[in-house]
Design a protein around this motif. Structure first.
Motif, PDB file in Angstrom:
ATOM      1  N   ASP A  14       0.937  -1.250  -0.077  1.00  0.00           N
ATOM      2  CA  ASP A  14      -0.122   0.062   0.156  1.00  0.00           C
ATOM      3  C   ASP A  14       0.963   1.147   0.035  1.00  0.00           C
ATOM      4  OD1 ASP A  14      -1.962   1.955   0.179  1.00  0.00           O
ATOM      5  OD2 ASP A  14      -2.530   1.476   2.308  1.00  0.00           O
ATOM      6  N   LEU A  15       1.036   1.936  -1.247  1.00  0.00           N
ATOM      7  CA  LEU A  15       1.795   3.177  -1.424  1.00  0.00           C
ATOM      8  C   LEU A  15       1.234   4.159  -0.636  1.00  0.00           C
ATOM      9  CD1 LEU A  15       3.203   2.223  -4.781  1.00  0.00           C
ATOM     10  CD2 LEU A  15       4.342   1.788  -2.679  1.00  0.00           C
ATOM     11  N   ASN A  16      -0.107   4.402  -0.337  1.00  0.00           N
ATOM     12  CA  ASN A  16      -0.681   5.585   0.257  1.00  0.00           C
ATOM     13  C   ASN A  16      -0.055   5.624   1.382  1.00  0.00           C
ATOM     14  OD1 ASN A  16      -2.280   5.759  -2.013  1.00  0.00           O
ATOM     15  ND2 ASN A  16      -3.825   4.546  -1.423  1.00  0.00           N
ATOM     16  N   ALA A  17       0.388   4.881   2.400  1.00  0.00           N
ATOM     17  CA  ALA A  17       0.996   5.211   3.618  1.00  0.00           C
ATOM     18  C   ALA A  17       2.181   6.036   3.616  1.00  0.00           C
ATOM     19  CB  ALA A  17       1.108   3.697   4.179  1.00  0.00           C
ATOM     20  N   PHE A  74       2.697   8.459   1.354  1.00  0.00           N
ATOM     21  CA  PHE A  74       2.154   9.909   1.074  1.00  0.00           C
ATOM     22  C   PHE A  74       1.398  10.595   2.338  1.00  0.00           C
ATOM     23  CE2 PHE A  74       3.126   7.491  -3.030  1.00  0.00           C
ATOM     24  CZ  PHE A  74       4.094   8.537  -3.386  1.00  0.00           C
ATOM     25  N   LYS A  75       1.225   9.887   3.215  1.00  0.00           N
ATOM     26  CA  LYS A  75       0.404  10.357   4.362  1.00  0.00           C
ATOM     27  C   LYS A  75       1.336  11.372   5.536  1.00  0.00           C
ATOM     28  CE  LYS A  75      -3.326   7.257   4.604  1.00  0.00           C
ATOM     29  NZ  LYS A  75      -4.064   6.056   5.286  1.00  0.00           N
ATOM     30  N   LYS A  76       0.946  12.370   5.799  1.00  0.00           N
ATOM     31  CA  LYS A  76       1.736  13.068   6.745  1.00  0.00           C
ATOM     32  C   LYS A  76       1.503  12.598   8.350  1.00  0.00           C
ATOM     33  CE  LYS A  76       1.663  17.517   4.248  1.00  0.00           C
ATOM     34  NZ  LYS A  76       1.361  18.867   3.968  1.00  0.00           N
TER      35      LYS A  76
END
Length: 71
Positions: A64-67, A69-71
């Motif tokens: 899961d690459l979204n993790a 890009f999260k701040k």
């Protein structure tokens, strides 16, 4: 089994052919020859092909690459 499904198994297993032991390699070569002659595999041959597929081909989960890009 349809020819398309057979083809999927053979394409996936060709990547792992060098990892097979002697007996598995011999079986795979025989099954591949039958596939190239446009024969449908019988039930026992298909089971051997599926066992090889399950043993060597692993469907890994995509990370899961979204993790990242999260701040």
């Amino acid at each position: 089994m349809s020819f398309r499904e057979q083809k999927k198994y053979f394409e996936a297993l060709q990547r792992y052919e060098r990892k097979f032991d002697a007996k598995e390699r011999e079986d795979f070569k025989m099954l591949l020859k039958r596939h190239k002659d446009d024969e449908d595999l019988d039930k026992l041959s298909l089971e051997r092909l599926k066992k090889l597929y399950e043993k060597y081909h692993q469907n890994r989960e995509k990370p899961d690459l979204n993790a990242l890009f999260k701040k």
